[in-house]
Design a protein around this motif. Structure first.
Motif, mmCIF file in Angstrom:
data_model
loop_
_atom_site.group_PDB
_atom_site.id
_atom_site.type_symbol
_atom_site.label_atom_id
_atom_site.label_comp_id
_atom_site.label_asym_id
_atom_site.label_seq_id
_atom_site.Cartn_x
_atom_site.Cartn_y
_atom_site.Cartn_z
ATOM 1 N N TYR A 167 -3.779 3.081 5.497
ATOM 2 C CA TYR A 167 -2.530 3.339 4.955
ATOM 3 C C TYR A 167 -2.435 3.738 3.516
ATOM 4 O O TYR A 167 -3.357 3.213 2.854
ATOM 5 N N GLN A 168 -1.499 4.698 3.193
ATOM 6 C CA GLN A 168 -1.349 5.068 1.547
ATOM 7 C C GLN A 168 -0.603 3.973 1.178
ATOM 8 O O GLN A 168 0.807 4.049 1.567
ATOM 9 N N ILE A 169 -0.729 3.364 -0.075
ATOM 10 C CA ILE A 169 0.032 2.591 -0.778
ATOM 11 C C ILE A 169 0.795 3.232 -1.891
ATOM 12 O O ILE A 169 0.221 3.846 -2.509
ATOM 13 N N VAL A 170 2.151 3.200 -2.108
ATOM 14 C CA VAL A 170 2.905 3.953 -2.866
ATOM 15 C C VAL A 170 3.578 2.722 -3.843
ATOM 16 O O VAL A 170 4.497 2.087 -3.360
ATOM 17 N N ILE A 171 3.351 2.564 -5.143
ATOM 18 C CA ILE A 171 3.822 1.754 -5.936
ATOM 19 C C ILE A 171 4.623 2.464 -7.166
ATOM 20 O O ILE A 171 4.070 3.214 -7.873
ATOM 21 N N ARG A 172 5.976 2.107 -7.195
ATOM 22 C CA ARG A 172 6.625 2.774 -8.256
ATOM 23 C C ARG A 172 7.191 1.947 -9.332
ATOM 24 O O ARG A 172 7.266 0.539 -8.988
ATOM 25 N N ILE A 179 1.849 5.283 -8.617
ATOM 26 C CA ILE A 179 0.638 4.922 -8.162
ATOM 27 C C ILE A 179 0.301 5.182 -6.894
ATOM 28 O O ILE A 179 1.130 4.698 -5.973
ATOM 29 N N ARG A 180 -0.636 5.969 -6.307
ATOM 30 C CA ARG A 180 -0.685 6.366 -4.915
ATOM 31 C C ARG A 180 -2.439 6.052 -4.484
ATOM 32 O O ARG A 180 -3.152 6.650 -5.115
ATOM 33 N N PHE A 181 -2.679 5.403 -3.753
ATOM 34 C CA PHE A 181 -4.008 5.415 -3.191
ATOM 35 C C PHE A 181 -4.203 4.831 -1.629
ATOM 36 O O PHE A 181 -3.281 4.209 -1.071
#
Length: 533
Positions: A167-172, A179-181
């Motif tokens: 899964y791709q994690i999206v931290i706002r 941040i996306r990784f």
């Protein structure tokens, strides 16, 4: 100074515009800017994305909404997870699972995501506690190959946690770039997991469990005993109950029962006795149900047997001459086959009926004179049940007394330890006093020798020995043994014979005295200097 600030502001705005254009395609970027020029302010549904900056986080409002509106997105307290396009490729990248593994690692965390380790650790803890289960350890490993190790309390949590692999994690963040990784999960060989697996394997062999069945190694304390008692009372699942039985056997086999927790074990055994009674009642109900079904089965067999007999008689009557002569050869062959089949079926049903009838008679038949004995046994069982109820009350009172006795024994043990310490101190004082008395006795002996020896002749070697020994004994106020004196003289390269030192020192009782000391049950001879009058 103002010009420098103006130039710096322009650089920042150009970087934000470049990040925004990298995120959107050229056509989408132009459409987005034209829509902004025509409509003016952004609609209210994007207000939370534009409260600080028009292109905050380097992402447009359309991109932010698109991430959250995608199918299969998982929402968490501080991030969102986007599903991968190919789940099978993410699963194929996993290594072989070590036996008893309860630990996974999030590998290849990019460097730009390492700015806040505590926040990342809290995010991973939230993700895996939701998609896995209770967590034992969650630890970040900073560095060039940054990773996060997560150890669960149960093995089943690992399979649930691996569902978010790829899964791709999206931290706002309101002030920082988004941040996306990708989350890259894999099994982590952990030493404690392997040790626990080996211990479970050894315990399964000692308990003679089935292959592949491993017991849970949990400590025997009040909290775990209460949890197990609650499961035995409330649960009706056979797998849960069997797990409880194996846990109790593990506690007993490991020798974790002592005087402090034995009453908890007694309480669990009382619950097991209640389950034993319940099993007995269920067994009797099953027997009754089996008898009723057997009776129905025998009635059905009886009807089938009667029907098969009639069929056989019908085919037998067709072979009479008035009917048999009018049939063709083909019909005769068919009737012979049907008649043989009907006879065989009739014989088979009769044999089956007799066998089951014998079993039913054997199980239901009561020998003559046994009814009175059965009634007497029922009375004895009722009396024993009353005794068990009274025994429960007695056990509870004995448990209370046992607790009080254990408390008293603990107090006595504390007093005994204090007494042992005092006894050791008294022994030490006694040894010191005995040493002092021995030294005093030696001094008295030396004073008695003053009048006995008047003169003595010594040569050069003996005089040297006397000088060296007297200088050495000044460093030993409590005296030195003969071994110490000999070792010192050898270091000074003095030649002497065995026993010569004692003979030389005995010539001068005014200067030297000999005494004995008890050292660990052995008498040790020592020499010391005499005191001046």
């Amino acid at each position: 100074m103002n010009m420098y600030r103006h130039d710096q502001r322009q650089v920042i705005e150009s970087r934000q515009d470049l990040d925004h254009r990298l995120d959107l395609s050229h056509g989408q970027d132009l459409d987005h800017r034209q829509a902004q020029r025509r409509s003016g302010p952004v609609p209210n549904r994007f207000a939370r994305y534009t409260s600080f900056d028009k292109y905050r986080n380097g992402k447009s409002p359309e991109r932010a909404v698109r991430d959250e509106d995608e199918e299969g997105v998982l929402f968490f307290q501080d991030c969102i997870l986007k599903p991968p396009r190919n789940m099978e490729s993410a699963r194929n990248q996993l290594s072989n699972r070590p036996p008893g593994c309860r630990t996974i690692t999030v590998a290849r965390i990019p460097e730009f995501a390492q700015f806040k380790m505590q926040r990342l650790e809290a995010i991973f803890r939230d993700i895996f506690a939701t998609n896995g289960g209770p967590i034992d350890i969650c630890r970040m490993r900073p560095g060039r190959n940054c990773s996060c190790d997560v150890r669960f309390q149960r093995k089943e949590s690992v399979d649930l946690a691996l569902l978010v692999n790829g899964y791709q994690i999206v931290i706002r963040d309101e002030l920082e770039p988004t941040i996306r990784f990708t989350i890259n999960l894999n099994y982590l060989p952990f030493r404690e997991d392997q040790q626990e697996y080996q211990a479970q394997k050894e315990m399964a062999e000692r308990l003679e469990l089935r292959p592949g069945q491993l017991p849970e190694l949990i400590p025997f304390n009040a909290m775990n005993a209460d949890k197990l008692s609650k499961k035995l009372k409330e649960s009706e699942d056979q797998a849960v109950i069997m797990t409880c039985f194996i846990t109790i056997r593990t506690w007993i086999e490991a020798g974790r029962i002592n005087d402090m927790n034995v009453q908890k074990l007694v309480g669990i055994l009382l619950l097991l006795s209640e389950r034993l009674k319940k099993s007995t009642v269920e067994k009797n109900d099953l027997k009754k149900e089996m008898r009723a079904k057997r009776a129905k089965f025998l009635d059905a067999l009886d009807n089938m047997m009667k029907e098969s007999e009639q069929l056989a008689s019908v085919f037998r009557d067709t072979k009479k001459q008035n009917c048999w002569d009018r049939l063709t050869g083909k019909h005769k062959k068919m009737i012979d086959m049907w008649s043989t089949h009907a006879k065989d079926l009739c014989v088979d049903i009769q044999q089956t009926f007799r066998e089951h009838r014998k079993e039913a008679d054997r199980g239901d038949a009561v020998p003559p004179g046994m009814e009175a004995k059965f009634k007497e046994k029922e009375k004895v069982i009722a009396i024993k049940e009353q005794e068990v109820s009274s025994g429960k009350k007695t056990i509870e009172s004995l448990q209370q007394q046992l607790w009080e006795m254990a408390k008293k024994n603990q107090e006595k043990g504390d007093k005994l330890m204090v007494a042992e310490k005092e006894l050791k101190e008294l022994k030490h004082e006694k040894e010191q006093r005995s040493k002092e008395t021995e030294v005093k006795l030696g001094k008295r002996r030396r004073l008695n020798y003053d009048m006995e020896v008047q003169t003595a002749q010594v040569d050069y070697v003996e005089g040297r020995i006397l000088c060296l020994v007297s200088s050495l004994l000044r460093c030993y106020p409590e005296g030195a043994s003969v071994d110490v004196l000999e070792k010192y003289l050898r270091s000074q390269k003095v030649m002497f014979e065995h026993g010569e030192i004692d003979a030389i020192l005995a010539k001068f009782p005014q200067l030297f005295c000999m005494f004995f000391i008890n050292d660990n049950g052995k008498n040790v001879k020592k020499w010391n200097m005499t005191l001046k009058r």
